[in-house]
Motif scaffolding. Structure first.
Motif, PDB file in Angstrom:
ATOM      1  N   TYR A  46       0.835  -1.202   0.000  1.00 42.37           N
ATOM      2  CA  TYR A  46       0.000   0.000   0.000  1.00 42.37           C
ATOM      3  C   TYR A  46       0.869   1.250   0.000  1.00 42.37           C
ATOM      4  O   TYR A  46       0.618   2.199  -0.742  1.00 42.37           O
ATOM      5  CB  TYR A  46      -0.927   0.038   1.212  1.00 42.37           C
ATOM      6  CG  TYR A  46      -2.023  -1.004   1.236  1.00 42.37           C
ATOM      7  CD1 TYR A  46      -2.249  -1.882   0.183  1.00 42.37           C
ATOM      8  CD2 TYR A  46      -2.841  -1.123   2.342  1.00 42.37           C
ATOM      9  CE1 TYR A  46      -3.246  -2.830   0.226  1.00 42.37           C
ATOM     10  CE2 TYR A  46      -3.857  -2.071   2.392  1.00 42.37           C
ATOM     11  CZ  TYR A  46      -4.050  -2.922   1.334  1.00 42.37           C
ATOM     12  OH  TYR A  46      -5.051  -3.844   1.383  1.00 42.37           O
ATOM     13  N   ALA A  50       1.072   3.992  -2.994  1.00 47.87           N
ATOM     14  CA  ALA A  50       0.700   5.385  -2.747  1.00 47.87           C
ATOM     15  C   ALA A  50       1.831   6.322  -3.157  1.00 47.87           C
ATOM     16  O   ALA A  50       1.598   7.351  -3.805  1.00 47.87           O
ATOM     17  CB  ALA A  50       0.347   5.583  -1.272  1.00 47.87           C
ATOM     18  N   LEU A  94       0.166   6.665   5.646  1.00 46.11           N
ATOM     19  CA  LEU A  94      -1.015   5.809   5.621  1.00 46.11           C
ATOM     20  C   LEU A  94      -1.725   5.985   6.953  1.00 46.11           C
ATOM     21  O   LEU A  94      -1.079   5.989   8.002  1.00 46.11           O
ATOM     22  CB  LEU A  94      -0.606   4.340   5.496  1.00 46.11           C
ATOM     23  CG  LEU A  94      -0.031   3.864   4.182  1.00 46.11           C
ATOM     24  CD1 LEU A  94       0.513   2.447   4.336  1.00 46.11           C
ATOM     25  CD2 LEU A  94      -1.057   3.900   3.088  1.00 46.11           C
ATOM     26  N   GLU A 119     -10.213   6.439   1.537  1.00 45.83           N
ATOM     27  CA  GLU A 119     -10.203   5.343   0.564  1.00 45.83           C
ATOM     28  C   GLU A 119     -11.610   4.951   0.110  1.00 45.83           C
ATOM     29  O   GLU A 119     -11.783   4.412  -0.979  1.00 45.83           O
ATOM     30  CB  GLU A 119      -9.461   4.128   1.098  1.00 45.83           C
ATOM     31  CG  GLU A 119     -10.143   3.411   2.230  1.00 45.83           C
ATOM     32  CD  GLU A 119      -9.323   2.248   2.764  1.00 45.83           C
ATOM     33  OE1 GLU A 119      -9.935   1.235   3.097  1.00 45.83           O
ATOM     34  OE2 GLU A 119      -8.093   2.362   2.847  1.00 45.83           O
ATOM     35  N   TYR A 133      -4.408   2.260  -3.975  1.00 43.70           N
ATOM     36  CA  TYR A 133      -3.502   3.141  -3.241  1.00 43.70           C
ATOM     37  C   TYR A 133      -2.683   4.026  -4.167  1.00 43.70           C
ATOM     38  O   TYR A 133      -2.321   5.147  -3.796  1.00 43.70           O
ATOM     39  CB  TYR A 133      -2.646   2.344  -2.250  1.00 43.70           C
ATOM     40  CG  TYR A 133      -3.417   2.147  -0.976  1.00 43.70           C
ATOM     41  CD1 TYR A 133      -3.323   3.077   0.050  1.00 43.70           C
ATOM     42  CD2 TYR A 133      -4.303   1.104  -0.822  1.00 43.70           C
ATOM     43  CE1 TYR A 133      -4.062   2.949   1.207  1.00 43.70           C
ATOM     44  CE2 TYR A 133      -5.049   0.950   0.339  1.00 43.70           C
ATOM     45  CZ  TYR A 133      -4.926   1.887   1.353  1.00 43.70           C
ATOM     46  OH  TYR A 133      -5.671   1.759   2.498  1.00 43.70           O
TER      47      TYR A 133
END
Length: 149
Positions: A46, A50, A94, A119, A133
């Protein structure tokens, strides 16, 4: 080899234009907390996705961007940005339901924008978490930067 005056003029323009383009590019330090050995593989994926989304937006806007994954606090990150000549710092992380980030003008230590990207706004569009992500990272960066560059 004989150059015509038109070829010489074009060559001269290119030589002068390329350094000017470099002067116009914004330099951005993209900071996130370093991953610990305790973080599971899912969190790593993730996070990498991102960051890839953030970097894509910056590169597409012609920015010079580089990544810093460290445990440095805000002052340490700003110090690194100034040492490396970065104009701006994007700090992101995150969080429980998405990504949180901020944009800081490095030489003034001035926070310009802070954003949370949920999200749930995009999860129905992407079945693959890596794509989700990456899209969240792109949205975070676009929201932070806006139309600055």
């Amino acid at each position: 080899m004989k150059y015509s005056s038109l070829k010489s003029l074009i060559l001269l323009c290119l030589i002068l234009f390329i350094p000017l383009m470099a002067l116009e590019a914004q330099t951005v330090l993209v900071h996130s907390a370093s991953m610990s050995d305790k973080d599971d593989e899912t969190i790593r994926i993730y996070s990498q996705s991102a960051e890839a989304g953030i970097m894509d937006v910056l590169f597409n806007r012609g920015c010079i961007a580089f990544s810093d994954m460290s445990e440095a606090d805000e002052s340490g990150t700003l110090s690194l940005a100034l040492k490396t000549g970065a104009d701006y710092v994007i700090s992101w992380s995150l969080v429980e339901e998405g990504l949180r980030g901020s944009l800081v003008k490095a030489d003034e230590s001035e926070s310009l924008n802070a954003v949370f990207v949920d999200e749930t706004e995009l999860e129905n569009l992407y079945k693959d978490p890596s794509e989700l992500y990456a899209a969240l990272g792109s949205k975070l960066c676009e929201s932070l930067v806006g139309d600055r560059w």
